[in-house]
Each structure stands twice: as C-alpha cells, then as structure tokens.
Design an enzyme around this catalytic site. Structure first.
Site, mmCIF file in Angstrom:
data_model
loop_
_atom_site.group_PDB
_atom_site.id
_atom_site.type_symbol
_atom_site.label_atom_id
_atom_site.label_comp_id
_atom_site.label_asym_id
_atom_site.label_seq_id
_atom_site.Cartn_x
_atom_site.Cartn_y
_atom_site.Cartn_z
ATOM 1 N N ILE A 1 0.904 -1.152 0.000
ATOM 2 C CA ILE A 1 0.000 0.000 0.000
ATOM 3 C C ILE A 1 0.938 1.194 0.000
ATOM 4 C CG2 ILE A 1 -1.672 1.399 1.262
ATOM 5 C CD1 ILE A 1 -2.900 -1.097 2.416
ATOM 6 N N TYR A 2 1.071 1.822 -1.146
ATOM 7 C CA TYR A 2 1.958 2.963 -1.305
ATOM 8 C C TYR A 2 1.130 4.216 -1.566
ATOM 9 C CZ TYR A 2 6.096 -0.079 -1.937
ATOM 10 O OH TYR A 2 7.133 -0.969 -1.771
ATOM 11 N N GLY B 1 -4.633 5.695 2.064
ATOM 12 C CA GLY B 1 -4.178 4.383 2.513
ATOM 13 C C GLY B 1 -5.335 3.555 3.051
ATOM 14 N N ASN C 1 9.317 0.921 10.367
ATOM 15 C CA ASN C 1 8.295 1.772 9.765
ATOM 16 C C ASN C 1 7.111 1.871 10.742
ATOM 17 O OD1 ASN C 1 6.475 3.163 8.174
ATOM 18 N ND2 ASN C 1 6.761 1.863 6.373
ATOM 19 N N TYR D 1 -1.570 -0.585 10.461
ATOM 20 C CA TYR D 1 -2.065 -1.963 10.392
ATOM 21 C C TYR D 1 -2.632 -2.428 11.734
ATOM 22 C CZ TYR D 1 -0.043 -2.049 5.767
ATOM 23 O OH TYR D 1 0.236 -1.769 4.447
ATOM 24 N N LYS E 1 -4.087 -0.527 13.930
ATOM 25 C CA LYS E 1 -5.383 0.162 14.016
ATOM 26 C C LYS E 1 -6.447 -0.594 13.233
ATOM 27 C CE LYS E 1 -6.533 3.497 11.314
ATOM 28 N NZ LYS E 1 -6.878 4.523 10.440
#
Length: 190
Positions: free
Chosen positions: A111-112, A123, A150, A157, A159
């Site tokens: 997911i960029y 996102g 990161n 993720y 969350k």
C-alpha cells in the site's frame, strides 16, 4: 467533523475526491512512477543511495512491473485524485504470495501513498479495497510484511486489526532488513 462516504470505490469528503480503479497493462508507467516515488520518499533516509537505487532499478523496471501486472494471481489498484495518481495497492494470492500462507490467504504486498496525500485516508481506502477483494475471492486471512522500523505503517495496520505473527528478511539492495509479518483473520461478514 466530516463524514466520508464510500460509493463504488469513491470517497467524497470536504477536501478530496479520490477514485480507486483496477490497474491494467496500460498502467505500467503509472505503477512505476508511484512505486519509485513513494518508496524513495519513505525509505531513502534509512538506506544508502546505492542500495536504494539498486532496489528501485530491480523492483520497478518496466519488465518487472509488466510481469507482475500480467500475473493472474496478483492484483493492482490505483488511487487517483482527479487525474493524478496518488497511490496504489498490490495484492497477491496463491503462488504469487511472497511467502506461502495458503490458499485461504490474501497478501497485501504494497500500500503505497504519496506523501502529499498522507493523512487524507488514501491508505485506508486502498486497505478497504483489499478487504473487498478478499471477500470477493472468499479469503479468510489478510497478511503482509512491514519493515520493523516503519512505525507509521505498523500503527496503521494495528489500528486495522492486524497482529504480528512472525518475522522475515527483506533484502534492500545489499542490506538485509527485518520485516514484521502481520495478519488479520476475516469473519465471513466482511
């Protein structure tokens, strides 16, 4: 407080008009551009210039992206702000998964989102597209690998209900880095 409405892959709120579309072979250069730009924005400060260039050259070459787009077990979705591509999602099933997690699993490989659109729910929209795809494909697990340093992505993720279950090595140029593998079990009522 504004409320967002998702209507057929489109989010409307007071500032944004983002549309998510499935990528096709005609989107090779768009995927390359977003991939290189967002990867560089996110990871260049933590890696050598040589390792970064080697990774970008190997993973976002026209041949590599074309091969991934043509793989029937990989799916790409692009987030557009008007006509501007601002992010993308890459999903894998079956043998396309970077590590075999079984046939009931869907991997979120990427997911960029461009830094200009951080904090604007792009996102989250791409993640929700992964949920829709998992439901359509009748998958019961989503999983991914995220670099252990990161923290922004890890919080995102977590969350969204992902939990760590393992670690694996990610090769960044000549540097071996550790990814945290995370997964989320999906209920039948996604």
């Amino acid at each position: 407080m504004t409320k967002d409405y998702i209507i057929l892959g489109t989010v409307f709120n007071h500032m944004e008009h983002i549309i998510i579309t499935a990528a096709t072979a005609e989107n090779i250069s768009t995927i390359q551009q977003i991939g290189k730009e967002t990867f560089h924005e996110t990871f260049s400060e933590s890696n050598t210039k040589e390792d970064m260039q080697k990774y970008l050259d190997e993973n976002f070459s026209e041949q590599k992206v074309k091969s991934e787009l043509n793989n029937s077990e990989s799916m790409f979705f692009i987030a557009w702000d008007e006509s501007l591509p601002v992010g993308y999602l890459k999903l894998n099933i079956g043998a396309a998964q970077t590590e075999d997690q079984g046939h009931a699993a869907l991997e979120i490989e990427r997911i960029y989102v461009k830094s200009t659109h951080h904090g604007k729910k792009v996102g989250q929209m791409l993640y929700e597209q992964a949920l829709v795809t998992a439901n359509q494909l009748k998958k019961n697990t989503l999983w991914l690998g995220v670099w252990e340093e990161n923290s922004r992505a890890i919080r995102f993720y977590e969350k969204n209900g992902f939990v760590a279950f393992d670690r694996h090595i990610f090769k960044m140029g000549d540097d071996e880095q550790t990814d945290i593998m995370m997964r989320k079990t999906l209920s039948s009522a996604i």
